[in-house]
Design an enzyme around this catalytic site. Structure first.
Site, short mmCIF file in Angstrom:
data_model
loop_
_atom_site.label_atom_id
_atom_site.label_comp_id
_atom_site.label_asym_id
_atom_site.label_seq_id
_atom_site.Cartn_x
_atom_site.Cartn_y
_atom_site.Cartn_z
N SER A 131 0.92 -1.14 0.05
CA SER A 131 -0.01 -0.15 -0.10
C SER A 131 0.92 1.26 0.04
O SER A 131 1.63 1.65 -0.82
CB SER A 131 -0.82 -0.12 1.01
OG SER A 131 -1.99 0.88 1.01
N ASP A 228 -10.31 -4.69 -3.93
CA ASP A 228 -9.61 -3.66 -3.36
C ASP A 228 -10.58 -2.54 -3.09
O ASP A 228 -10.75 -1.63 -4.41
CB ASP A 228 -8.32 -3.21 -3.85
CG ASP A 228 -7.37 -2.48 -2.70
OD1 ASP A 228 -8.18 -1.85 -1.76
OD2 ASP A 228 -6.17 -2.53 -2.72
N HIS A 258 -7.78 -5.54 -0.29
CA HIS A 258 -6.78 -4.79 -0.17
C HIS A 258 -5.50 -5.20 0.62
O HIS A 258 -4.09 -4.94 0.30
CB HIS A 258 -7.18 -3.40 0.54
CG HIS A 258 -6.04 -2.12 0.80
ND1 HIS A 258 -5.55 -1.64 -0.43
CD2 HIS A 258 -5.35 -1.66 2.04
CE1 HIS A 258 -4.49 -0.93 0.15
NE2 HIS A 258 -4.37 -0.84 1.40
#
Length: 284
Positions: A131, A228, A258
Site C-alpha cells: 500500500s 480492493d 486490499h
C-alpha cells in the site's frame, strides 16, 4: 536452496483450531527482540533483521501499519529458510519506533526507508512495499538505484492520498483546510477512518510520481486485488505504465482485497519474491 524452497512451499497446512478452520502459512516464531536504529537528528527506528545472503529483502508496511503484519512475518520466515538477509521495520511514529504520528509526512517516512537501506543493509536488495509502502519503495528505488535490485508492490498506493483528496468537492476540501484534518474512510480500524492532517496532505503533493515517467529500471512486480476497495487496482497499471523498466509484471487477483491476507495471496507474494531472488542470483 531448492530443498529449502520445497520444504517452505510444502509447509502450508490446515489449522482446525483457527476459528472454524483455515489454511495457514507458517509464521515466524523468532525470539529476537526489537532492535533500534539510532539517528542523532531523527527519531529512532524499531526493526528486526536477519543476517544472510544477498539479495536481501526489505519489507515496507502500509499506512498506520507496522512490521508485525502477516506479510512481513511470512516473508521473514521464508527468507530465514533460504538463508537470505531480511529487514522489517516501523516508520517514525508507528509501531515500536519513536516519534509522533501526527508530525509525520511522506517525506519523513521516505527518509526512514533510506536510513534503513543505508544503515541496515549491504548489497542488492528487493523492496517489498504494501500500500503506502509501495509508494515509498518507488521513491527509494529512485534515490538508491545502486542498492535496489527489484521491487514487489502489493496494492501500491502511489499518489493515492492526493488523487483521492483532489476528487473531493471544493467545499469539502475547504472544510478540511479550515479544520486542519481529513478523515480518510477505511474499513481497517474501529474508527472507520484515518485522520490525516492538512499539512500531511500538502506535503505529500511534493512526492507524487504518476504525472511523469518514473526513472526506475530494475525488475518490478505489482500484485493487486481486484476487490480492493481502498486503492483501486488501476493504480498498479499506472505505475507499470510510468516506470521506465521493461521488466514489469502485473498480477491481478480477481477476489483479492486490499490487505491480501488470504492463504493464496501470501503464497503468491512469497513465490514472487522467490522468483526474483532466483533471477537476481543468476545474474551475479
Amino acid at each position: 536452496m531448492a530443498v529449502a524452497r520445497a520444504l517452505w512451499r510444502g509447509a502450508v497446512c490446515w489449522c482446525p483450531g483457527a476459528g472454524d478452520g483455515s489454511w495457514a502459512v507458517p509464521v515466524c516464531r523468532l525470539k529476537s527482540s526489537v532492535s533500534f536504529l539510532t539517528r542523532p537528528d531523527r527519531p529512532n527506528l524499531a526493526y528486526h533483521k536477519l543476517k544472510g545472503k544477498n539479495p536481501g529483502v526489505v519489507f515496507l508496511p502500509g499506512l498506520n501499519s507496522n512490521m508485525n503484519g502477516h506479510k512481513a512475518i511470512a516473508l521473514e520466515e521464508f527468507c530465514k529458510s533460504l538463508g537470505h538477509a531480511y529487514v522489517r521495520f516501523d516508520y517514525t511514529g508507528c509501531g515500536s519506533s519513536d516519534g509522533h504520528l501526527k508530525e509525520c509526512t511522506i517525506g519523513k517516512w521516505r527518509k526512514d526507508v533510506l536510513s534503513v537501506l543505508d544503515e541496515l543493509t549491504e548489497g542488492p536488495q528487493i523492496l517489498v512495499g504494501s500500500s503506502l509502502g509501495g509508494w515509498l519503495m518507488l521513491h527509494a528505488a529512485i534515490a538508491r538505484p545502486e542498492k535496489v535490485a527489484a521491487l514487489v508492490g502489493v496494492a501500491v498506493a502511489a499518489d493515492y492520498v492526493i488523487t483521492t483528496f483532489n476528487q473531493l468537492p471544493v467545499e469539502v476540501k475547504k472544510v478540511v483546510e479550515e479544520k486542519g484534518e481529513w478523515k480518510l474512510p477505511t474499513k481497517h480500524n474501529e474508527e472507520g477512518f484515518y485522520c490525516l492532517t492538512y499539512d500531511f496532505i500538502k506535503e505529500a503533493e511534493n512526492h507524487c510520481l504518476l504525472a511523469s515517467p518514473i526513472p526506475i529500471t530494475c525488475p518490478v512486480r505489482l500484485i493487486h486485488g481486484m476487490k480492493d476497495e481502498d486503492v483501486p487496482w488501476h493504480i498498479s497499471m499506472q505505475v507499470a505504465d510510468h516506470v521506465l523498466s521493461k521488466d514489469v509484471d502485473i498480477i491481478l487477483r480477481k477476489a483479492g482485497q486490499h490487505r491480501m491476507k488470504e492463504k493464496d495471496d501470501t503464497k503468491l507474494l512469497v513465490y514472487t519474491v522467490d522468483d526474483l531472488i532466483d533471477k537476481l542470483s543468476h545474474l551475479v
